[in-house]
Motif scaffolding. Structure first.
Motif, PDB file in Angstrom:
ATOM      1  N   SER A   1       0.771  -1.289  -0.192  1.00  0.00           N
ATOM      2  CA  SER A   1      -0.124   0.023  -0.045  1.00  0.00           C
ATOM      3  C   SER A   1       0.991   1.317   0.147  1.00  0.00           C
ATOM      4  N   ALA A   2       0.724   1.950  -0.978  1.00  0.00           N
ATOM      5  CA  ALA A   2       1.594   3.199  -1.179  1.00  0.00           C
ATOM      6  C   ALA A   2       0.962   4.437  -0.534  1.00  0.00           C
ATOM      7  N   THR A   3       1.546   5.554  -0.241  1.00  0.00           N
ATOM      8  CA  THR A   3       1.332   6.680   0.158  1.00  0.00           C
ATOM      9  C   THR A   3       2.367   7.674  -0.145  1.00  0.00           C
ATOM     10  N   PHE A   4       2.127   8.869  -0.673  1.00  0.00           N
ATOM     11  CA  PHE A   4       2.946  10.015  -1.097  1.00  0.00           C
ATOM     12  C   PHE A   4       3.595  10.552   0.109  1.00  0.00           C
ATOM     13  N   GLU A   5       4.760  10.736   0.327  1.00  0.00           N
ATOM     14  CA  GLU A   5       5.432  11.445   1.171  1.00  0.00           C
ATOM     15  C   GLU A   5       5.701  12.925   0.674  1.00  0.00           C
ATOM     16  N   ASP A   6       6.098  12.687  -0.534  1.00  0.00           N
ATOM     17  CA  ASP A   6       6.437  14.122  -1.234  1.00  0.00           C
ATOM     18  C   ASP A   6       6.275  13.991  -2.616  1.00  0.00           C
TER      19      ASP A   6
ATOM     20  N   GLY B   1      -2.066   9.943   0.632  1.00  0.00           N
ATOM     21  CA  GLY B   1      -1.259  11.079   1.092  1.00  0.00           C
ATOM     22  C   GLY B   1      -1.177  12.174  -0.204  1.00  0.00           C
ATOM     23  N   LEU B   2      -2.322  12.203  -0.998  1.00  0.00           N
ATOM     24  CA  LEU B   2      -2.255  13.425  -1.911  1.00  0.00           C
ATOM     25  C   LEU B   2      -2.627  14.652  -1.417  1.00  0.00           C
ATOM     26  N   GLU B   3      -3.097  14.716  -0.143  1.00  0.00           N
ATOM     27  CA  GLU B   3      -3.062  15.900   0.512  1.00  0.00           C
ATOM     28  C   GLU B   3      -1.711  16.360   0.945  1.00  0.00           C
ATOM     29  N   ASN B   4      -0.963  15.628   1.080  1.00  0.00           N
ATOM     30  CA  ASN B   4       0.640  15.874   1.500  1.00  0.00           C
ATOM     31  C   ASN B   4       1.277  16.562   0.439  1.00  0.00           C
ATOM     32  N   ILE B   5       0.773  16.726  -0.998  1.00  0.00           N
ATOM     33  CA  ILE B   5       1.675  17.245  -1.771  1.00  0.00           C
ATOM     34  C   ILE B   5       0.518  18.176  -2.697  1.00  0.00           C
ATOM     35  N   ASN B   6      -0.486  18.518  -2.125  1.00  0.00           N
ATOM     36  CA  ASN B   6      -1.508  19.204  -2.716  1.00  0.00           C
ATOM     37  C   ASN B   6      -1.983  19.046  -3.818  1.00  0.00           C
ATOM     38  N   VAL B   7      -2.323  17.737  -4.052  1.00  0.00           N
ATOM     39  CA  VAL B   7      -2.962  17.293  -5.505  1.00  0.00           C
ATOM     40  C   VAL B   7      -4.400  17.685  -5.264  1.00  0.00           C
ATOM     41  N   VAL B   8      -5.008  18.578  -6.360  1.00  0.00           N
ATOM     42  CA  VAL B   8      -6.323  18.935  -6.116  1.00  0.00           C
ATOM     43  C   VAL B   8      -7.489  17.635  -6.291  1.00  0.00           C
ATOM     44  N   ILE B   9      -8.454  17.596  -5.434  1.00  0.00           N
ATOM     45  CA  ILE B   9      -9.409  16.463  -5.513  1.00  0.00           C
ATOM     46  C   ILE B   9     -10.624  17.353  -5.276  1.00  0.00           C
ATOM     47  N   ASP B  10     -11.659  17.022  -6.134  1.00  0.00           N
ATOM     48  CA  ASP B  10     -12.957  17.621  -6.142  1.00  0.00           C
ATOM     49  C   ASP B  10     -14.081  17.218  -5.112  1.00  0.00           C
TER      50      ASP B  10
END
Length: 351
Positions: A117-122, A281-290
């Motif tokens: 399971s993957a999570t964005f750290e940066d 972890g998309l919020e960790n890198i400010n990826v936009v989600i609707d």
């Protein structure tokens, strides 16, 4: 988690029809590619609990239908004996064959497959759990995490008698009577399977017709067919309550402000799907989600972070395997420096 760290040119999160297609194309283009999925083999929802097992079971339903139709030719067979365990085993063999073939294709192309399971750290690093690899450094990332079934809002119930499409495809039993909540293609496909196997199937749909959004001229002949196959179809009707009873599930239906209480051995919830965009972890890198949970992308499937892309169900409608596959090819071409966009005028859909 161990201390192993890997480096790669392209990392793909999710090994469904979008993810494995993207990985194959980037590997073919000469990029070092890593494909990550929670399951032990590529395939995703489509191969494990979606397109492939449902079509395998529909093949069985068609065979049973042909046997019945043969009576008009003067050919009669005895009532079929359904061995549910054997049928489930055959369905699982079909899935194993497809996922095993994908594993071989990944190996032949030099795609590194990592379970976890993957999570964005940066924006250039993934952390992994439940994996032999703890961290992956990448130049480009493709999010292809798919979707999962929606529940009925406010009516979540913990019962093995209430299932979604994943549970229905496990084929644990053939219930005496089954309620299908939702008259879309998933509900009708699985309703057809269970009706052919011997269940009395009732369908409830909120709108005024089956298969909302599909051309009415095409829906009418299908509606006539399933009206004969199913026990009943309730249109412009809502489920307003689910409650486990001593036997089965008590279901309260509402139509034109009139309520009725029915009991079913099993209930299948098939009212749609939602994107798997949480927990990455998309919020960790400010990826936009609707507001609906879809990752926002441009016409090259690029997110708000330039080296991170999203494809398939997680990137928006329509949630179709071949749409995800096409997007995977487009992203691979973009990464390879080609001037390409996802510009399909129309995307075919088949029921």
């Amino acid at each position: 988690m161990t201390g192993k760290t890997r480096e790669t040119d392209v990392v793909v999160i999710g090994a469904g029809p979008g993810g494995y297609a993207a990985a194959f194309h980037t590997a073919d283009a000469g990029f070092k590619t890593t494909l990550i999925d929670r399951r032990e083999r590529p395939g995703g929802v489509c191969l494990y609990v979606g397109c492939i097992p449902s079509k395998a079971l529909l093949h069985v339903a068609k065979l049973l239908s042909d046997v019945k139709d043969a009576r008009q030719f003067g050919i009669r067979f005895g009532d079929p004996e359904i061995d549910v365990d054997a049928l489930r085993g055959w369905k699982e063999k079909v899935v194993d064959k497809f996922t095993g073939g994908l594993s071989q294709l990944a190996d032949l192309r030099g795609v590194e497959f990592v379970q976890g399971s993957a999570t964005f750290e940066d924006s250039t690093t993934l952390g992994l759990e439940d994996s032999e690899v703890s961290r992956i450094k990448f130049k480009h990332a493709i999010v292809a995490t798919g979707s999962r079934p929606l529940g009925v809002p406010g009516m979540e119930i913990e019962s093995d008698r209430v299932v979604d499409s994943t549970g229905a495809l496990e084929l644990e039993e053939v219930p005496g009577n089954l309620l299908v909540v939702g008259g879309g293609y998933i509900g009708l496909e699985l309703g057809t399977v269970y009706a052919s196997l011997g269940s009395k199937v009732t369908v409830v749909e909120m709108t005024e017709g089956l298969l909302p959004g599909v051309d009415r001229d095409l829906v009418r002949p299908l509606a006539r067919r399933v009206e004969k196959l199913f026990e009943s179809i309730h249109l412009k009707t809502r489920v307003v309550a689910l409650e486990e009873a001593e036997k089965g599930i008590d279901v309260t239906l509402e139509k034109n402000n009139d309520k009725s209480l029915l009991n079913f051995d099993k209930v299948l919830i098939s009212i749609g799907r939602k994107p798997n965009s949480e927990g990455l972890g998309l919020e960790n890198i400010n990826v936009v989600i609707d507001e609906r949970g879809f990752v926002q992308v441009d016409d090259q499937r690029r997110t708000s972070i330039g080296n991170i892309f999203a494809i398939g169900d997680v990137a928006g409608q329509p949630m179709l395997a071949h749409k995800a596959t096409r997007e995977g090819k487009v992203v691979a071409e973009v990464i390879a420096g080609q001037r390409t966009i996802f510009d399909n005028v129309a995307i075919p859909a088949v029921v």
